[in-house]
Scaffold this motif. Structure first.
Motif, mmCIF file in Angstrom:
data_model
loop_
_atom_site.group_PDB
_atom_site.id
_atom_site.type_symbol
_atom_site.label_atom_id
_atom_site.label_comp_id
_atom_site.label_asym_id
_atom_site.label_seq_id
_atom_site.Cartn_x
_atom_site.Cartn_y
_atom_site.Cartn_z
ATOM 1 N N GLN A 88 0.806 -1.218 0.000
ATOM 2 C CA GLN A 88 0.000 0.000 0.000
ATOM 3 C C GLN A 88 0.844 1.275 0.000
ATOM 4 N N GLY A 89 2.149 1.150 -0.241
ATOM 5 C CA GLY A 89 3.005 2.329 -0.340
ATOM 6 C C GLY A 89 3.668 2.764 0.953
ATOM 7 N N ILE A 90 3.441 2.032 2.037
ATOM 8 C CA ILE A 90 4.037 2.412 3.324
ATOM 9 C C ILE A 90 5.554 2.221 3.284
ATOM 10 N N GLY A 91 6.007 1.094 2.738
ATOM 11 C CA GLY A 91 7.443 0.847 2.617
ATOM 12 C C GLY A 91 8.115 1.892 1.746
ATOM 13 N N ARG A 92 7.477 2.257 0.646
ATOM 14 C CA ARG A 92 8.028 3.283 -0.253
ATOM 15 C C ARG A 92 8.128 4.622 0.475
ATOM 16 N N ALA A 93 7.104 4.978 1.226
ATOM 17 C CA ALA A 93 7.126 6.239 1.970
ATOM 18 C C ALA A 93 8.224 6.234 3.037
ATOM 19 N N LEU A 94 8.396 5.105 3.721
ATOM 20 C CA LEU A 94 9.475 5.000 4.706
ATOM 21 C C LEU A 94 10.839 5.109 4.031
ATOM 22 N N LEU A 95 10.991 4.488 2.869
ATOM 23 C CA LEU A 95 12.256 4.558 2.139
ATOM 24 C C LEU A 95 12.540 5.995 1.693
ATOM 25 N N GLU A 96 11.535 6.699 1.215
ATOM 26 C CA GLU A 96 11.722 8.102 0.805
ATOM 27 C C GLU A 96 12.140 8.969 1.990
ATOM 28 N N LYS A 97 11.524 8.752 3.138
ATOM 29 C CA LYS A 97 11.888 9.505 4.342
ATOM 30 C C LYS A 97 13.309 9.150 4.789
ATOM 31 N N THR A 98 13.683 7.885 4.639
ATOM 32 C CA THR A 98 15.038 7.448 4.966
ATOM 33 C C THR A 98 16.053 8.146 4.059
ATOM 34 N N LEU A 99 15.763 8.218 2.780
ATOM 35 C CA LEU A 99 16.648 8.918 1.840
ATOM 36 C C LEU A 99 16.778 10.389 2.217
ATOM 37 N N ALA A 100 15.676 11.016 2.602
ATOM 38 C CA ALA A 100 15.713 12.418 3.017
ATOM 39 C C ALA A 100 16.568 12.602 4.264
ATOM 40 N N GLU A 101 16.451 11.677 5.193
ATOM 41 C CA GLU A 101 17.246 11.736 6.422
ATOM 42 C C GLU A 101 18.734 11.615 6.096
ATOM 43 N N ALA A 102 19.087 10.670 5.231
ATOM 44 C CA ALA A 102 20.490 10.476 4.845
ATOM 45 C C ALA A 102 21.039 11.707 4.125
ATOM 46 N N GLY A 136 11.697 -19.853 6.789
ATOM 47 C CA GLY A 136 10.732 -20.943 6.813
ATOM 48 C C GLY A 136 11.247 -22.267 6.289
ATOM 49 N N ALA A 137 12.554 -22.410 6.132
ATOM 50 C CA ALA A 137 13.100 -23.672 5.618
ATOM 51 C C ALA A 137 14.504 -23.875 6.182
ATOM 52 N N ALA A 138 15.011 -25.073 5.977
ATOM 53 C CA ALA A 138 16.385 -25.355 6.396
ATOM 54 C C ALA A 138 17.347 -24.736 5.395
ATOM 55 N N GLY A 139 18.558 -24.484 5.827
ATOM 56 C CA GLY A 139 19.567 -23.946 4.922
ATOM 57 C C GLY A 139 19.804 -22.462 5.134
ATOM 58 N N ARG A 140 20.436 -21.858 4.164
ATOM 59 C CA ARG A 140 20.821 -20.448 4.247
ATOM 60 C C ARG A 140 20.392 -19.731 2.963
ATOM 61 N N GLU A 141 20.313 -18.407 3.054
ATOM 62 C CA GLU A 141 19.920 -17.584 1.915
ATOM 63 C C GLU A 141 20.942 -16.462 1.738
ATOM 64 N N ASP A 142 21.214 -16.135 0.487
ATOM 65 C CA ASP A 142 22.161 -15.054 0.195
ATOM 66 C C ASP A 142 21.560 -13.690 0.524
ATOM 67 N N ALA A 143 22.451 -12.732 0.781
ATOM 68 C CA ALA A 143 22.066 -11.327 0.947
ATOM 69 C C ALA A 143 22.598 -10.561 -0.258
ATOM 70 N N LEU A 144 21.785 -9.681 -0.800
ATOM 71 C CA LEU A 144 22.242 -8.756 -1.828
ATOM 72 C C LEU A 144 22.648 -7.458 -1.153
ATOM 73 N N LEU A 145 23.794 -6.935 -1.521
ATOM 74 C CA LEU A 145 24.270 -5.641 -1.027
ATOM 75 C C LEU A 145 23.879 -4.601 -2.077
ATOM 76 N N MET A 146 23.152 -3.578 -1.648
ATOM 77 C CA MET A 146 22.661 -2.566 -2.574
ATOM 78 C C MET A 146 23.023 -1.188 -2.050
ATOM 79 N N SER A 147 23.097 -0.219 -2.951
ATOM 80 C CA SER A 147 23.354 1.159 -2.542
ATOM 81 C C SER A 147 22.779 2.124 -3.557
ATOM 82 N N ARG A 148 22.689 3.348 -3.110
ATOM 83 C CA ARG A 148 22.235 4.440 -3.971
ATOM 84 C C ARG A 148 23.035 5.677 -3.600
ATOM 85 N N ALA A 149 23.600 6.322 -4.611
ATOM 86 C CA ALA A 149 24.308 7.582 -4.373
ATOM 87 C C ALA A 149 23.295 8.654 -4.035
ATOM 88 N N LEU A 150 23.695 9.554 -3.135
ATOM 89 C CA LEU A 150 22.807 10.636 -2.737
ATOM 90 C C LEU A 150 23.299 11.962 -3.295
#
Length: 146
Positions: free
Chosen positions: A76-90, A132-146
C-alpha cells in the motif's frame, strides 16, 4: 504520517515487530530509539504504528538496517514512503550513499529498492537463515548515491 520514533514508542514498535517478524531483536529496537547515530522512523495510521525503518549514520554514508511494514498493509506504499523519508534523512546528514542489504529471495523489497534507484553492489553467500526452511539464503548488497 512518518516521524522519528521516541523511547515512549517502544511498546508499539515491539508489537509491530512481533506481527511483522522482520528479525529485529528487542535490543536492536531499544537501541534504535536512544542511539544518537541512529534514527528510527515510524509510519502511523491514526493511532497505530504500521511500519518502521532504522537508519544508521556512518562517517560518510548511511545504512538502512531495517525496514518493516505490518503484513496486512504491505503493498500500500508504506514501505516506499518510509524509504523516501530514509533517503531524506540520509541527505540531511550529507551522506554520500545509502547502503542496505536484502534477502536475495525478497523479490518485493528488491523491486522497491530498484525502483528507488538502488543498484546491486555484491552478494553475501549464505548470509541469512532461510526463511521458513532449512539452509541459508544469500544477501544482496545494494546502494544508492545521494
Amino acid at each position: 504520517m512518518i516521524c522519528a520514533l521516541l523511547p515512549t514508542d517502544l511498546g508499539a514498535l515491539t508489537a509491530l515487530e512481533a506481527e511483522a517478524q522482520s528479525g529485529a531483536s528487542p535490543r536492536t529496537l531499544e537501541r534504535g530509539l536512544v542511539d544518537d547515530a541512529v534514527v528510527m522512523l515510524g509510519a502511523w495510521r491514526k493511532e497505530a504504528l504500521v511500519g518502521y525503518a532504522l537508519v544508521a549514520r556512518l562517517p560518510f554514508e548511511a545504512e538502512l538496517q531495517m525496514i518493516s511494514v505490518a503484513p496486512r498493509l504491505r503493498g500500500q506504499g508504506i514501505g516506499r514512503a518510509l524509504l523516501e523519508k530514509t533517503l531524506a534523512e540520509a541527505r540531511a546528514w550529507q551522506s554520500e550513499r545509502l547502503l542496505l542489504e536484502v534477502r536475495a529471495g525478497n523479490a518485493e523489497a528488491i523491486k522497491l529498492y530498484q525502483a528507488a534507484g538502488f543498484s546491486t553492489d555484491g552478494r553475501r553467500k549464505n548470509y541469512y537463515p532461510a526463511a521458513g526452511a532449512a539452509g541459508r539464503e544469500d544477501a544482496l548488497l545494494m546502494s544508492r548515491a545521494l
